[in-house]
Structures are given as C-alpha cells and as structure tokens.
Motif scaffolding. Structure first.
Motif, short mmCIF file in Angstrom:
data_model
loop_
_atom_site.label_atom_id
_atom_site.label_comp_id
_atom_site.label_asym_id
_atom_site.label_seq_id
_atom_site.Cartn_x
_atom_site.Cartn_y
_atom_site.Cartn_z
N CYS A 37 0.92 -1.46 -0.05
CA CYS A 37 0.16 -0.12 0.01
C CYS A 37 0.82 1.44 0.17
CB CYS A 37 -1.00 0.16 1.07
SG CYS A 37 -2.26 -1.24 1.23
N ALA A 38 0.55 1.89 -0.88
CA ALA A 38 1.29 3.42 -0.92
C ALA A 38 1.01 4.29 0.25
CB ALA A 38 0.86 4.25 -2.21
N MET A 39 -0.11 4.39 0.89
CA MET A 39 -0.40 5.06 2.09
C MET A 39 -0.81 4.29 3.32
SD MET A 39 -2.40 8.20 0.47
CE MET A 39 -2.25 9.57 1.42
N SER A 40 -0.37 4.66 4.52
CA SER A 40 -0.87 4.07 5.76
C SER A 40 -2.29 4.63 6.08
CB SER A 40 0.09 4.16 6.83
OG SER A 40 0.24 5.71 7.34
N PRO A 41 -2.97 3.90 6.84
CA PRO A 41 -4.45 4.53 7.29
C PRO A 41 -4.30 5.64 8.05
CG PRO A 41 -4.25 2.32 7.79
CD PRO A 41 -2.86 2.60 7.31
N ALA A 42 -3.07 6.13 8.68
CA ALA A 42 -2.97 7.34 9.19
C ALA A 42 -2.80 8.45 8.01
CB ALA A 42 -1.96 7.39 10.40
N GLN A 43 -2.02 8.05 7.20
CA GLN A 43 -1.45 9.04 6.09
C GLN A 43 -3.17 9.31 5.10
OE1 GLN A 43 1.64 6.82 4.36
NE2 GLN A 43 3.02 8.10 5.13
N LEU A 44 -3.49 8.39 5.40
CA LEU A 44 -4.74 8.45 4.33
C LEU A 44 -5.84 9.33 5.00
CD1 LEU A 44 -6.29 7.45 1.72
CD2 LEU A 44 -7.22 5.72 3.14
N GLY A 45 -5.74 9.21 6.56
CA GLY A 45 -6.76 10.24 7.16
C GLY A 45 -6.28 11.68 6.98
N ILE A 46 -5.13 11.69 6.98
CA ILE A 46 -4.77 13.08 7.09
C ILE A 46 -4.90 13.82 5.52
CG2 ILE A 46 -2.52 14.62 7.01
CD1 ILE A 46 -1.22 12.80 9.11
N PHE A 47 -4.73 12.87 4.45
CA PHE A 47 -5.04 13.41 3.06
C PHE A 47 -6.55 13.58 3.07
CE2 PHE A 47 -6.45 12.18 -1.13
CZ PHE A 47 -5.69 13.16 -1.71
N TYR A 48 -7.32 12.82 3.73
CA TYR A 48 -8.67 13.01 3.58
C TYR A 48 -9.27 14.31 4.15
CZ TYR A 48 -13.91 12.41 4.58
OH TYR A 48 -15.28 12.62 4.54
N LEU A 49 -8.67 14.47 5.38
CA LEU A 49 -9.07 15.64 6.14
C LEU A 49 -8.69 16.86 5.40
CD1 LEU A 49 -8.31 14.55 9.98
CD2 LEU A 49 -10.58 15.14 8.99
N SER A 50 -7.45 16.95 5.02
CA SER A 50 -7.01 18.14 4.22
C SER A 50 -7.99 18.32 2.82
CB SER A 50 -5.70 18.04 3.68
OG SER A 50 -5.31 17.00 2.91
N LEU A 51 -8.11 17.17 2.12
CA LEU A 51 -8.95 17.48 0.92
C LEU A 51 -10.55 17.72 1.49
CD1 LEU A 51 -9.02 16.55 -1.91
CD2 LEU A 51 -9.85 14.50 -1.46
N SER A 52 -11.03 17.39 2.60
CA SER A 52 -12.29 17.78 3.22
C SER A 52 -12.48 19.21 3.47
CB SER A 52 -12.86 16.88 4.16
OG SER A 52 -12.99 15.66 3.84
N ALA A 53 -11.34 19.67 4.09
CA ALA A 53 -11.24 21.11 4.36
C ALA A 53 -11.34 22.02 3.01
CB ALA A 53 -9.87 21.45 4.99
N ILE A 54 -10.56 21.72 2.17
CA ILE A 54 -10.48 22.52 0.88
C ILE A 54 -11.79 22.44 0.15
CG2 ILE A 54 -9.41 22.38 -1.36
CD1 ILE A 54 -6.80 21.34 -0.19
N SER A 55 -12.30 21.27 0.01
CA SER A 55 -13.67 21.21 -0.54
C SER A 55 -14.69 21.99 -0.12
CB SER A 55 -14.12 19.68 -0.81
OG SER A 55 -15.10 19.59 -1.27
N LEU A 56 -14.71 21.62 1.35
CA LEU A 56 -15.93 22.41 2.26
C LEU A 56 -15.66 23.92 2.35
CD1 LEU A 56 -16.41 20.04 5.22
CD2 LEU A 56 -17.77 20.34 3.07
N CYS A 57 -14.27 24.56 2.00
CA CYS A 57 -14.17 25.83 1.85
C CYS A 57 -14.54 26.30 0.77
CB CYS A 57 -12.56 26.25 2.16
SG CYS A 57 -11.92 26.24 3.73
N ILE A 58 -14.26 25.65 -0.35
CA ILE A 58 -14.86 26.11 -1.96
C ILE A 58 -16.62 26.17 -1.55
CG2 ILE A 58 -15.08 25.33 -4.21
CD1 ILE A 58 -12.12 24.12 -3.84
N GLY A 59 -16.88 25.24 -0.84
CA GLY A 59 -18.41 25.08 -0.90
C GLY A 59 -19.00 26.21 -0.23
#
Length: 149
Positions: free
Chosen positions: A15-37
């Motif tokens: 796996c390229a990403m651990s679950p912790a790294q995936l969680g951090i990526f998801y949170l940052s992606l969510s923050a950007i998407s919700l800011c645009i919204g």
C-alpha cells in the motif's frame, strides 16, 4: 537451522499510504472542498455546499473501506514443533496452529490458486499477497523450513 529457532513470513499488501496518512489526506481534502463550498454559499450558490459535503461523505466511505483492507496480513511462523498461521482479512482474524510433524504444504495447482497448509483435520489458504508466479517458491520455502526445524 538451529534447534529452537523461529522462522516467520509476514505477508501483506503493498500500500502506498498507511491508514493514518490516508486520514490526514482525507481531512485536508475535506477542508479544501468545504471551503470552496462555503465560498459559493456566500456568493449565493447554496447547492454547492451540500453537494460538496455529500462528495466528502462518499469519499470518506471509500477511504474507510480501503483503510480496512490495507491492514490485511498473513503471518506464518514456525517455532519449535508448532506452525502458527494468522490471517487477518477485513478486520477478521483467523488463527490456525499445526503440529510441525503433521503439516502438509500443497503448492498452488494453477496460476491463481493459493498455497494450502493442511494437517490434523485443519486447513488454511495463504499467499494472497504474493505474486502468483512466486507462490510455488514460497510453498517450497515453508516446506523446507518446516522439515529443517
């Protein structure tokens, strides 16, 4: 091989990403998407924010499924007279113990079959995380180590 030596094979997905790294990526992606919204909500486009939230919810479910599967593993250990196999798939742990003298290792019969470990009325398939062309080699290695201990 020295008597009493422990031999282990830990097999897991690449796996390229651990679950912790995936969680951090998801949170940052969510923050950007919700800011645009929120930006579009302020401008009067009120439907962008709910769709953005829905998109992040669906993506979160997909990432959660991936994270659960990224922890899958197979552990084969030979310690003294015991061969212990642990398979964790989707959060479910299956553990089987064999007496080393009674262990039979069956190589894959065709390209996509798994290695079968059998003995004392128990059986378990291993080798899911090994390339199909290397499974026969792994089966031979397990058999050689079981005989040598």
């Amino acid at each position: 091989m020295v008597q009493g030596q422990r031999v282990e094979w830990l097999l897991r997905q690449n796996c390229a990403m651990s679950p912790a790294q995936l969680g951090i990526f998801y949170l940052s992606l969510s923050a950007i998407s919700l800011c645009i919204g929120l930006f579009f909500w302020v401008l009067g486009a009120t439907l962008v924010l709910p769709f953005s939230a829905l998109e992040m919810l669906v993506l979160g479910v997909c990432f959660l499924c991936f994270a659960r599967r990224s922890l899958d593993r197979e552990l084969i250990s030979i310690d003294g007279g015991q061969v212990i196999v642990e398979c964790e798939l989707g959060g479910v742990l299956q553990q089987v113990a064999f007496q080393r003298e009674w262990l039979r290792v069956e190589s894959p019969r065709h390209a996509h079959s798994l290695i079968e470990l059998r003995g004392q009325g128990k059986a378990i398939a291993v080798g899911r995380f090994v390339r199909p062309e290397w499974r026969s080699t792994l089966a031979a290695e397990i058999q050689r180590a079981a005989r040598a201990c």
